[in-house]
Every structure is written in C-alpha cells, then in structure tokens.
Motif scaffolding. Structure first.
Motif, mmCIF file in Angstrom:
data_model
loop_
_atom_site.group_PDB
_atom_site.id
_atom_site.type_symbol
_atom_site.label_atom_id
_atom_site.label_comp_id
_atom_site.label_asym_id
_atom_site.label_seq_id
_atom_site.Cartn_x
_atom_site.Cartn_y
_atom_site.Cartn_z
ATOM 1 N N SER A 26 19.277 21.888 6.666
ATOM 2 C CA SER A 26 20.422 21.892 5.750
ATOM 3 C C SER A 26 21.440 22.930 6.203
ATOM 4 N N ALA A 27 22.591 22.926 5.536
ATOM 5 C CA ALA A 27 23.625 23.910 5.852
ATOM 6 C C ALA A 27 23.234 25.306 5.392
ATOM 7 N N GLY A 28 22.233 25.405 4.541
ATOM 8 C CA GLY A 28 21.822 26.681 3.976
ATOM 9 C C GLY A 28 22.255 26.835 2.536
ATOM 10 N N PHE A 49 12.940 14.454 16.121
ATOM 11 C CA PHE A 49 14.286 14.128 15.662
ATOM 12 C C PHE A 49 14.772 15.271 14.786
ATOM 13 N N LEU A 50 16.005 15.711 15.010
ATOM 14 C CA LEU A 50 16.627 16.684 14.122
ATOM 15 C C LEU A 50 17.635 15.950 13.248
ATOM 16 N N ILE A 51 17.476 16.060 11.940
ATOM 17 C CA ILE A 51 18.464 15.522 10.999
ATOM 18 C C ILE A 51 19.101 16.716 10.318
ATOM 19 N N SER A 52 20.382 16.919 10.588
ATOM 20 C CA SER A 52 21.085 18.086 10.059
ATOM 21 C C SER A 52 22.300 17.646 9.268
ATOM 22 N N SER A 108 26.141 19.040 7.764
ATOM 23 C CA SER A 108 27.237 19.996 7.675
ATOM 24 C C SER A 108 27.019 21.151 8.657
ATOM 25 N N ALA A 109 27.042 22.412 8.166
ATOM 26 C CA ALA A 109 26.845 23.562 9.052
ATOM 27 C C ALA A 109 25.481 23.550 9.711
ATOM 28 N N GLY A 110 24.529 22.795 9.171
ATOM 29 C CA GLY A 110 23.227 22.659 9.810
ATOM 30 C C GLY A 110 23.324 22.101 11.213
ATOM 31 N N SER A 111 24.383 21.352 11.500
ATOM 32 C CA SER A 111 24.570 20.803 12.841
ATOM 33 C C SER A 111 24.818 21.896 13.874
ATOM 34 N N THR A 112 25.309 23.047 13.425
ATOM 35 C CA THR A 112 25.466 24.182 14.343
ATOM 36 C C THR A 112 24.117 24.571 14.933
ATOM 37 N N TYR A 113 23.080 24.588 14.102
ATOM 38 C CA TYR A 113 21.765 25.019 14.557
ATOM 39 C C TYR A 113 21.113 23.947 15.426
ATOM 40 N N ALA A 114 21.369 22.678 15.105
ATOM 41 C CA ALA A 114 20.892 21.608 15.976
ATOM 42 C C ALA A 114 21.552 21.698 17.355
ATOM 43 N N ASN A 140 23.434 13.861 12.963
ATOM 44 C CA ASN A 140 24.309 14.831 12.321
ATOM 45 C C ASN A 140 25.054 14.188 11.161
ATOM 46 N N ILE A 141 24.687 14.559 9.944
ATOM 47 C CA ILE A 141 25.357 14.030 8.766
ATOM 48 C C ILE A 141 26.609 14.870 8.521
ATOM 49 N N GLU A 142 27.750 14.328 8.875
ATOM 50 C CA GLU A 142 29.029 15.018 8.767
ATOM 51 C C GLU A 142 28.937 16.438 9.333
ATOM 52 N N PRO A 143 28.852 16.548 10.667
ATOM 53 C CA PRO A 143 28.650 17.851 11.302
ATOM 54 C C PRO A 143 29.714 18.861 10.904
#
Length: 388
Positions: free
Chosen positions: A87-89, A216-219, A221-227, A243-246
């Motif tokens: 998640s984005a945190g 598989f990484l499913i991230s 928002s801001a979680g895509s930064t960590y992916a 990436n759900i709306e990176p």
C-alpha cells in the motif's frame, strides 16, 4: 413505574440491535455481522531491520523492520508465484483486507484463486517500525478535504473534468457518512523522511523476496515507488509489477484538486521515479546529472510531464520486470498517468497501460480496489497476471 422501566430497557436494546445489525462501516465489528472474507491461515513476521543504539535509552532498539502477514488459503495454494501487496502507507496494509463497506477485499479475491498472499505495512507505518522517530517526525496521512476532493467524491467539486464520471465509491464520500469516516480513521501518519523510508523498504523488501521466491508485486499509489526500488535492487525475484495508479510520477507530484493546472504540483523524486538513487546507465554522479524538459500542454484534464532530455539514461534492471499500470476512468490519475508510462518507455522499459474505460469499466477513482466494482477490477489484474 415498572412499565416505564421496561419501555426504557426496550428502547435501549432496540438501539443496540439497530447499531449492531447495520453492518455499515465500523458497525460491522459487531458479532452479529457476517464476514465476507474467505477462510485462510494467518501468520505474521518481522523482516529486515537492525539494532540501533539509543543514547537516551542507554541501549539498542530494533529499527526499520518490515511487518509481513502471510495468508494461506484454507483450500491450499495452487499458483506458482505468491502475491505481495504494497500500500501507499496511508492506509496501512490492512487496506487489502475487507473493504470499508464490508465486502471481501483483494486479499480474499486472490486467496480464492489459489495464491499465497503477503501483506506489508511499509517501514515507518502501522505495525512496522518508525525509523529515528525523534529526528524525523511523522507527517499527516490525509485531511478530510483532500480525501473527499481527490478520492471519495471528486464529482462534487469537479477538480478535473473526468471527475464528473465518478460513481463507484460506496456511500456519499463525504464526512459524516459511515464509510467515509471509517476510511479517514484508516489514514494513519507516516515518516516525513522519504530517504530513510526508501532505503529501509529496499533492503527489507528484497530480503523478503529472497525468502519467499519470485513474486507478483501489487502496489497502489506511492506503493509503486517501493515496487520500483525492488525492481532496481532485486529484479530476478519479481515475477511482474502490477501498479494500481502508480504514485511515482516522474520528478513531480500532482494532486487533482484544482481546475487550475499550476495548482497541486510540487517537485518530487529527484531520481525521476524515486527519491533515492537507482541504477541509471550511464551512471550518475548525482541526481543533477538527469537533465529534464517539460513536455506537453498543461491542461486540467491532461497534465504536462517532465521527461529526460535525449539521449535519455536507461534503467536496465527495472526494464527486466514486466510492468502494468491500471488507471480508473474518473480518477485524477487519468490526467497524468501517461507521464509515468512515457517516462518508462524513455528509460527502456516496455510498460503496459490498462485504462479501465477501454475495458468498459467506468466510474472508478483512485482507491478503485475499495470501490463497489472492486471484484471486476481484480479480474482484470488476475487475467493480466496469468498471462505472464
């Protein structure tokens, strides 16, 4: 008097019963409400981190560890690669469990399809550590105005033209609605130190992947930064990135909170996709070596982008990992996700971009996996993953 006491007790019991059986928002905590989650076995672990000496405590504390929940479907695992949810945190990893209106969440959806599921609280958030708390204070997750205007009911103020089509948020999306209030309650703070957060996520995240294998990484928002960081650090341990709306738009952060394009834009991520250094080729001495240029007209419904000047430096490790971005038709991200897609192409990645509108899925905002048609969107993700 006896009759009045009976009536009084009766009204109290009725009130408690009405509250308990509404099963809306936090009221579903009642034992009278039935869970929609699938049956699974649950374990938890702390991965990564290190001892850090504290002078004020005259001893060492353990810092930067990553909280991980391991969920195993009761019916057994029949898929080769696990899923790691990031998640984005804000909110924490709990956001992947049941939805705010108490339908099954995405964790249950993929457990039901035979996947081993891992849910993270990113470092500094929730049940993960807060690194160097006394030096780097927490920052707020989200205000009620930002949440309403950007996520839950943008159609009420029209901060970008596509917002008029937002229809999928459960409830009114406004303060005072039980679902909205539950959502706001989940908006917990996180560290203000993006550098510390990225470094700890890179280290602990790759350690987790080494332990569980290609995933598989499913991230979101801001979680895509960590992916992105994990793709740079340990690409061979990632099956693909969903990436759900990176939220790591190159070199800038955009918030769809104004029809005036210049409003809501701030500089961010000096390394393009990240705050900390990633593996550009040719190598960088510092982020200042990345020369940039503005591209496109800046319109409320189609924002301008920051790109590298050509010839662009490449990101060969990140290019090794299959990448897809998924964008809702009525989200602020529909106005600027093209920036990250075009930047990824520029640095040598071959990204896919699924715009839900092209699949006939309409009305979704930024938190699409919590919205009324969340299972329909999960099916799109499942189809893409299985095509890998």
């Amino acid at each position: 008097m006896r009759w009045l006491t009976t009536i009084s007790l009766g009204f109290g019991a009725l009130a408690r019963l009405a509250h308990a059986t509404s099963c809306t928002g936090v009221s579903a905590v009642s034992p009278n409400c039935t869970s929609k989650e699938v049956a699974y076995k649950r374990d938890y672990f702390y991965i990564g981190g290190e001892y850090v000496y504290s002078e004020s405590l005259s001893g060492s504390i353990f810092s930067d560890q990553l909280y991980v929940e391991k969920l195993t479907p009761q019916t057994g695992v029949n898929q080769t690669n696990p899923i790691v949810f990031i998640s984005a945190g804000v909110p924490s990893g709990a956001v992947w469990l049941n939805t705010l209106d108490n339908r099954r969440g995405w964790a249950s959806y993929f457990l039901d399809h035979g996947y081993q599921v891992y849910i993270l609280d990113i470092t500094s958030v929730g049940r993960s550590s807060q690194p160097q708390f006394s030096i780097y204070p927490l920052k707020i997750g989200s205000t009620d105005n930002i949440t309403r205007n950007c996520y839950t009911s943008p159609e009420t103020i029209m901060p970008y033209p596509q917002a008029i089509n937002h229809t999928q948020w459960p409830g009114t999306g406004i303060r005072g609605d039980a679902i909205f209030d539950s959502f706001m309650a989940s908006m917990i703070p996180l560290t203000s130190n993006a550098t510390s957060l990225e470094l700890s996520m890179r280290k602990a995240g790759c350690q987790l992947l080494e332990m569980i294998g290609s995933s598989f990484l499913i991230s979101h928002s801001a979680g895509s930064t960590y992916a992105t960081l994990l793709s740079d650090q340990c690409p061979n341990l990632i099956k693909a990135n969903v990436n759900i709306e990176p939220g790591n738009t190159p070199f800038q952060s955009l918030v769809g909170n104004s029809t005036v394009p210049a409003v809501g834009r701030t500089s961010a991520r000096p390394y393009g996709l990240t705050t900390t250094e990633i593996g550009y080729v040719p190598a960088l001495n510092s982020s200042a070596d990345l020369e940039t240029v503005w591209v496109g007209d800046d319109l409320a419904g189609n924002r301008s982008c920051v790109m590298q000047t050509e010839p662009a430096r490449q990101l060969p490790n990140i290019a090794k990992v299959p990448y897809v971005a998924i964008t809702g038709a009525a989200s602020p991200h529909i106005t600027y996700d093209h920036c990250i897609i075009n930047y990824l192409k520029q640095v040598g990645v071959d990204p896919e971009w699924i715009k839900l509108e092209d699949r006939g899925i309409l009305g979704n905002g930024h938190f699409m996996y919590l919205e009324k048609n969340s299972d329909e969107i999960a099916a799109v993700v499942l189809e893409w993953m299985q095509s890998r």
